[in-house]
Design a protein around this motif. Structure first.
Motif, PDB file in Angstrom:
ATOM      1  N   ASP A  34       0.817  -1.218   0.000  1.00 56.21           N
ATOM      2  CA  ASP A  34       0.000   0.000   0.000  1.00 56.21           C
ATOM      3  C   ASP A  34       0.847   1.264   0.000  1.00 56.21           C
ATOM      4  OD1 ASP A  34      -2.313  -1.504   0.013  1.00 56.21           O
ATOM      5  OD2 ASP A  34      -2.715  -1.223   2.154  1.00 56.21           O
ATOM      6  N   ARG A  35       2.027   1.189   0.573  1.00 54.52           N
ATOM      7  CA  ARG A  35       2.856   2.390   0.711  1.00 54.52           C
ATOM      8  C   ARG A  35       3.842   2.596  -0.439  1.00 54.52           C
ATOM      9  NH1 ARG A  35       5.388   4.956   6.035  1.00 54.52           N
ATOM     10  NH2 ARG A  35       6.498   6.610   4.993  1.00 54.52           N
ATOM     11  N   TYR A  36       4.314   1.493  -1.027  1.00 60.19           N
ATOM     12  CA  TYR A  36       5.366   1.594  -2.036  1.00 60.19           C
ATOM     13  C   TYR A  36       4.945   0.941  -3.341  1.00 60.19           C
ATOM     14  CZ  TYR A  36       8.136   2.626   2.095  1.00 60.19           C
ATOM     15  OH  TYR A  36       8.602   3.174   3.256  1.00 60.19           O
ATOM     16  N   ARG A  37       5.388   1.506  -4.443  1.00 61.56           N
ATOM     17  CA  ARG A  37       5.221   0.896  -5.765  1.00 61.56           C
ATOM     18  C   ARG A  37       6.479   0.085  -6.041  1.00 61.56           C
ATOM     19  NH1 ARG A  37       3.008   6.282  -8.747  1.00 61.56           N
ATOM     20  NH2 ARG A  37       0.975   6.305  -7.715  1.00 61.56           N
TER      21      ARG A  37
ATOM     22  N   VAL B  26      14.654  -1.310  -8.485  1.00 57.76           N
ATOM     23  CA  VAL B  26      15.463  -2.370  -9.082  1.00 57.76           C
ATOM     24  C   VAL B  26      15.713  -3.471  -8.056  1.00 57.76           C
ATOM     25  CG1 VAL B  26      17.702  -2.922 -10.094  1.00 57.76           C
ATOM     26  CG2 VAL B  26      16.556  -0.778 -10.692  1.00 57.76           C
ATOM     27  N   ASP B  27      16.102  -3.088  -6.867  1.00 60.07           N
ATOM     28  CA  ASP B  27      16.393  -4.030  -5.788  1.00 60.07           C
ATOM     29  C   ASP B  27      15.533  -3.701  -4.577  1.00 60.07           C
ATOM     30  OD1 ASP B  27      18.519  -5.633  -6.908  1.00 60.07           O
ATOM     31  OD2 ASP B  27      19.769  -3.831  -6.762  1.00 60.07           O
TER      32      ASP B  27
ATOM     33  N   MET C  37       6.142 -10.944   3.772  1.00 62.54           N
ATOM     34  CA  MET C  37       6.874  -9.719   3.445  1.00 62.54           C
ATOM     35  C   MET C  37       8.182 -10.056   2.734  1.00 62.54           C
ATOM     36  SD  MET C  37       8.684  -6.977   5.977  1.00 62.54           S
ATOM     37  CE  MET C  37       9.722  -8.291   6.580  1.00 62.54           C
ATOM     38  N   LEU C  38       8.872 -11.099   3.186  1.00 65.96           N
ATOM     39  CA  LEU C  38      10.120 -11.491   2.546  1.00 65.96           C
ATOM     40  C   LEU C  38       9.895 -11.900   1.095  1.00 65.96           C
ATOM     41  CD1 LEU C  38      11.679 -13.567   5.456  1.00 65.96           C
ATOM     42  CD2 LEU C  38      12.444 -11.338   4.652  1.00 65.96           C
ATOM     43  N   GLU C  39       8.751 -12.488   0.802  1.00 71.97           N
ATOM     44  CA  GLU C  39       8.437 -12.915  -0.563  1.00 71.97           C
ATOM     45  C   GLU C  39       8.379 -11.737  -1.536  1.00 71.97           C
ATOM     46  OE1 GLU C  39       8.138 -15.865  -1.895  1.00 71.97           O
ATOM     47  OE2 GLU C  39       8.219 -17.101  -0.095  1.00 71.97           O
ATOM     48  N   LEU C  40       8.156 -10.539  -1.043  1.00 70.75           N
ATOM     49  CA  LEU C  40       8.075  -9.348  -1.900  1.00 70.75           C
ATOM     50  C   LEU C  40       9.437  -8.858  -2.372  1.00 70.75           C
ATOM     51  CD1 LEU C  40       5.514  -7.238   0.182  1.00 70.75           C
ATOM     52  CD2 LEU C  40       5.032  -8.660  -1.834  1.00 70.75           C
ATOM     53  N   ALA C  41      10.483  -9.271  -1.707  1.00 67.75           N
ATOM     54  CA  ALA C  41      11.813  -8.696  -1.925  1.00 67.75           C
ATOM     55  C   ALA C  41      12.656  -9.517  -2.881  1.00 67.75           C
ATOM     56  CB  ALA C  41      12.533  -8.567  -0.590  1.00 67.75           C
ATOM     57  N   SER C  42      13.609  -8.834  -3.502  1.00 64.90           N
ATOM     58  CA  SER C  42      14.578  -9.523  -4.349  1.00 64.90           C
ATOM     59  C   SER C  42      15.790  -9.977  -3.532  1.00 64.90           C
ATOM     60  CB  SER C  42      15.012  -8.623  -5.504  1.00 64.90           C
ATOM     61  OG  SER C  42      15.435  -7.361  -5.037  1.00 64.90           O
ATOM     62  N   HIS C  43      16.011  -9.361  -2.379  1.00 61.87           N
ATOM     63  CA  HIS C  43      17.085  -9.728  -1.453  1.00 61.87           C
ATOM     64  C   HIS C  43      16.435  -9.927  -0.094  1.00 61.87           C
ATOM     65  CE1 HIS C  43      20.086  -8.570  -4.451  1.00 61.87           C
ATOM     66  NE2 HIS C  43      19.310  -7.518  -4.677  1.00 61.87           N
ATOM     67  N   ARG C  44      16.452 -11.171   0.388  1.00 59.34           N
ATOM     68  CA  ARG C  44      15.708 -11.523   1.596  1.00 59.34           C
ATOM     69  C   ARG C  44      16.644 -12.037   2.667  1.00 59.34           C
ATOM     70  NH1 ARG C  44      12.454 -15.319  -2.412  1.00 59.34           N
ATOM     71  NH2 ARG C  44      11.351 -13.681  -3.517  1.00 59.34           N
ATOM     72  N   PHE C  45      16.425 -11.561   3.872  1.00 61.67           N
ATOM     73  CA  PHE C  45      17.243 -11.997   4.994  1.00 61.67           C
ATOM     74  C   PHE C  45      16.344 -12.344   6.169  1.00 61.67           C
ATOM     75  CE2 PHE C  45      19.786  -9.384   2.291  1.00 61.67           C
ATOM     76  CZ  PHE C  45      20.970 -10.089   2.188  1.00 61.67           C
ATOM     77  N   TYR C  46      16.558 -13.543   6.679  1.00 60.37           N
ATOM     78  CA  TYR C  46      15.799 -14.022   7.824  1.00 60.37           C
ATOM     79  C   TYR C  46      16.780 -14.328   8.944  1.00 60.37           C
ATOM     80  CZ  TYR C  46      12.796 -17.031  10.628  1.00 60.37           C
ATOM     81  OH  TYR C  46      12.088 -17.588  11.649  1.00 60.37           O
TER      82      TYR C  46
END
Length: 60
Positions: A20-23, A28-29, A42-51
Motif C-alpha cells: 500500500d505504501r510503495y510501488r 530495481v532491488d 513480506m520477505l516474498e516481496l523482496a529480491s534480497h531476503r534476509f531471515y
C-alpha cells in the motif's frame, strides 16, 4: 509481560502495508529483513531476503 504482541504479529498484514505504501515495480532491488515466521509474506516481496541475518531461503 510475555514478550508477545497483544494483537499478534502483523504477519500477512505487514506485506499489505508495504504494498500500500510503495510501488515496488519502481525499484530495481528490494531488501527485506525478518526475524519471525510471520515475516515470510513480506520477505516474498523482496529480491534480497534476509531471515535472522541470513539470506533466505537458506540453501538445502
Amino acid at each position: 509481560m510475555t514478550g508477545r504482541m497483544r494483537d499478534g504479529d502483523l504477519g500477512a498484514f505487514k506485506s499489505r502495508l508495504v504494498l500500500d505504501r510503495y510501488r515496488l515495480g519502481e525499484y530495481v532491488d528490494i531488501y527485506a529483513y525478518g526475524d519471525t515466521r510471520e515475516d515470510e509474506p513480506m520477505l516474498e516481496l523482496a529480491s534480497h531476503r534476509f531471515y535472522r541475518w541470513q539470506e533466505w531461503p537458506l540453501p538445502p
